[in-house]
Design a protein around this motif. Sequence first.
Motif, mmCIF file in Angstrom:
data_model
loop_
_atom_site.group_PDB
_atom_site.id
_atom_site.type_symbol
_atom_site.label_atom_id
_atom_site.label_comp_id
_atom_site.label_asym_id
_atom_site.label_seq_id
_atom_site.Cartn_x
_atom_site.Cartn_y
_atom_site.Cartn_z
ATOM 1 N N GLY A 117 0.816 -1.206 0.000
ATOM 2 C CA GLY A 117 0.000 0.000 0.000
ATOM 3 C C GLY A 117 0.849 1.253 0.000
ATOM 4 N N GLY A 118 1.917 1.257 0.788
ATOM 5 C CA GLY A 118 2.825 2.403 0.796
ATOM 6 C C GLY A 118 3.496 2.602 -0.552
ATOM 7 N N TYR A 119 3.857 1.516 -1.205
ATOM 8 C CA TYR A 119 4.474 1.592 -2.530
ATOM 9 C C TYR A 119 3.499 2.215 -3.532
ATOM 10 C CZ TYR A 119 6.646 -0.024 -6.895
ATOM 11 O OH TYR A 119 7.209 -0.081 -8.142
ATOM 12 N N VAL A 120 2.248 1.756 -3.508
ATOM 13 C CA VAL A 120 1.234 2.298 -4.421
ATOM 14 C C VAL A 120 1.035 3.791 -4.165
ATOM 15 C CG1 VAL A 120 -1.224 2.236 -5.020
ATOM 16 C CG2 VAL A 120 0.048 0.104 -4.738
ATOM 17 N N SER B 199 11.125 -0.880 -1.178
ATOM 18 C CA SER B 199 10.597 0.427 -0.788
ATOM 19 C C SER B 199 10.217 0.435 0.683
ATOM 20 C CB SER B 199 9.366 0.783 -1.647
ATOM 21 O OG SER B 199 9.736 0.954 -2.987
ATOM 22 N N PHE B 200 9.569 -0.660 1.141
ATOM 23 C CA PHE B 200 9.188 -0.746 2.548
ATOM 24 C C PHE B 200 10.423 -0.781 3.440
ATOM 25 C CE2 PHE B 200 8.286 -3.248 6.371
ATOM 26 C CZ PHE B 200 7.207 -2.549 6.881
ATOM 27 N N VAL C 93 -5.057 2.480 4.410
ATOM 28 C CA VAL C 93 -4.546 3.263 5.544
ATOM 29 C C VAL C 93 -3.293 4.060 5.200
ATOM 30 C CG1 VAL C 93 -3.570 3.122 7.868
ATOM 31 C CG2 VAL C 93 -5.658 1.859 7.308
ATOM 32 N N PRO C 94 -2.217 3.437 4.696
ATOM 33 C CA PRO C 94 -1.038 4.255 4.391
ATOM 34 C C PRO C 94 -1.273 5.261 3.277
ATOM 35 C CG PRO C 94 -0.722 1.997 3.626
ATOM 36 C CD PRO C 94 -1.961 2.006 4.463
ATOM 37 N N ARG D 279 7.037 9.567 2.371
ATOM 38 C CA ARG D 279 5.905 9.660 3.295
ATOM 39 C C ARG D 279 5.038 8.405 3.294
ATOM 40 N NH1 ARG D 279 4.286 13.944 5.876
ATOM 41 N NH2 ARG D 279 5.469 15.292 4.470
ATOM 42 N N SER D 280 4.597 7.934 2.125
ATOM 43 C CA SER D 280 3.733 6.757 2.092
ATOM 44 C C SER D 280 4.447 5.528 2.620
ATOM 45 C CB SER D 280 3.246 6.498 0.662
ATOM 46 O OG SER D 280 2.301 7.468 0.270
ATOM 47 N N ARG D 281 5.748 5.412 2.312
ATOM 48 C CA ARG D 281 6.492 4.246 2.765
ATOM 49 C C ARG D 281 6.657 4.241 4.289
ATOM 50 N NH1 ARG D 281 10.939 4.960 -1.878
ATOM 51 N NH2 ARG D 281 9.741 6.886 -2.083
#
Length: 426
Positions: free
Chosen positions: A84-87, A225-226, A140-141, A360-362
């Motif tokens: 999700g953070g990657y997206v 990325s994570f 959520v992320p 930020r998302s990661r």
Amino acid sequence: MKSDRTAVSATVPARFPAPSRRFRAMQHRNFQLFIAGQLISLIGTWMQTTAQLQLVWELTGSAALLGVFGFASQVPMLFLSSLGGYVGDHYSRHRAVIATQTISMILAFVLAALTLTNIVREWEVILIAFLVGIVNAFDVPIRQAFLVQMVGKDDLPNAIALNSSVFNGARVVGPAIAGFAMAWVGEGWCFFLNGLSFLAVIVALLLMRIDRREIKPSTDSPLRSFVEGFRFAMSDLPMRSALLLLSVLSLFGLQYSVFMPIYANEILKGGKRMLGLLLSFAGVGAFLGALQFAARAHYKGLARWIAATSTTCAIGLIIFSRARTFWLCAVVLLVVGFAATSQMAATNTLIQNRVPDELRSRVMAVYATMFMGVQPIGALIAGGVAKRIGAPSTLTVFGSLVLVASLIFIVRMVMKLGETQTAAAD
């Protein structure tokens, strides 16, 4: 993406009076739409959550399966929030949030149809909870990182707090409505109303005018990325300390909600309406905690505030575990809700103030993993332990573990580092 106010596409014209500090993020049109849609949708979400807990309890009468339900609904966050953070960092956050809300709406209608036709079984409830958990692992992320596009970085802390206020305001209303709705018309209609409520947030998202942001191409995999976000978070002492303490709270402290059907039905003998009232009192406290944080004139002293709220939450859980009257349970749940939500908002703010936008998302995926991702493990542990020693004793042990973690945080982060480094954490 631009980080100042020029990045925001639409705000209230200057002729309107400036909002109070408590509501300053509401000057942004996109955020106004988001909050209005979220409020309606989240009331439905809390109705569904309450009804699912009661339905699992009615179908099984098993504390262990309540734990399995909690595990299934949260475990995708542990494994998929990195994706999700990657997206969120490599694609449109706006479109992604619309997609997650639409899928959640469809799942709510499926659960409603199964329940209203009286063919639902406990494993179907758990399966749908698992599927919703997968959606949330993306939502959520991405949604947390999307806030900055709606309000800009200057008003981001206030937007985080107001978003938390709306979440917990719905947490007050949703379970109370669900308690009466379950008693009158059954759990199925709670699921159906939740499905309808998603229309509000989807329409609000479609009405937004979001500036395009520059997305840098990346050859990194979602896992890499994570890991990059995790390394950044763990290399920063204030961020690492706050995240680890929040993980302990999530793993042990927040499991009280899993046992609410047991308290409502077996200990307090109040049934479905009692379940709704207990969850609503926790929601009142959480709402007040989020609103109090939104009113802060500055964001200094976050480390000390995190320590104080975590300690308060731990003590409250220990008292609640021994309580046997409704009003004592209600008051303690109010305090626990206030403290836990304040700690979450302070941790979120600390992180978002310290992370560069390109990560930020990661980093928010790391936050989601260490906060919501460990909850399913705690739910599974809670269900298994409660089966052997009972729900009250389990909560006593869990509250004590949170208290120990809070004291370690105070010694190693607040007291040992001293005023200078504590200020850096702020």
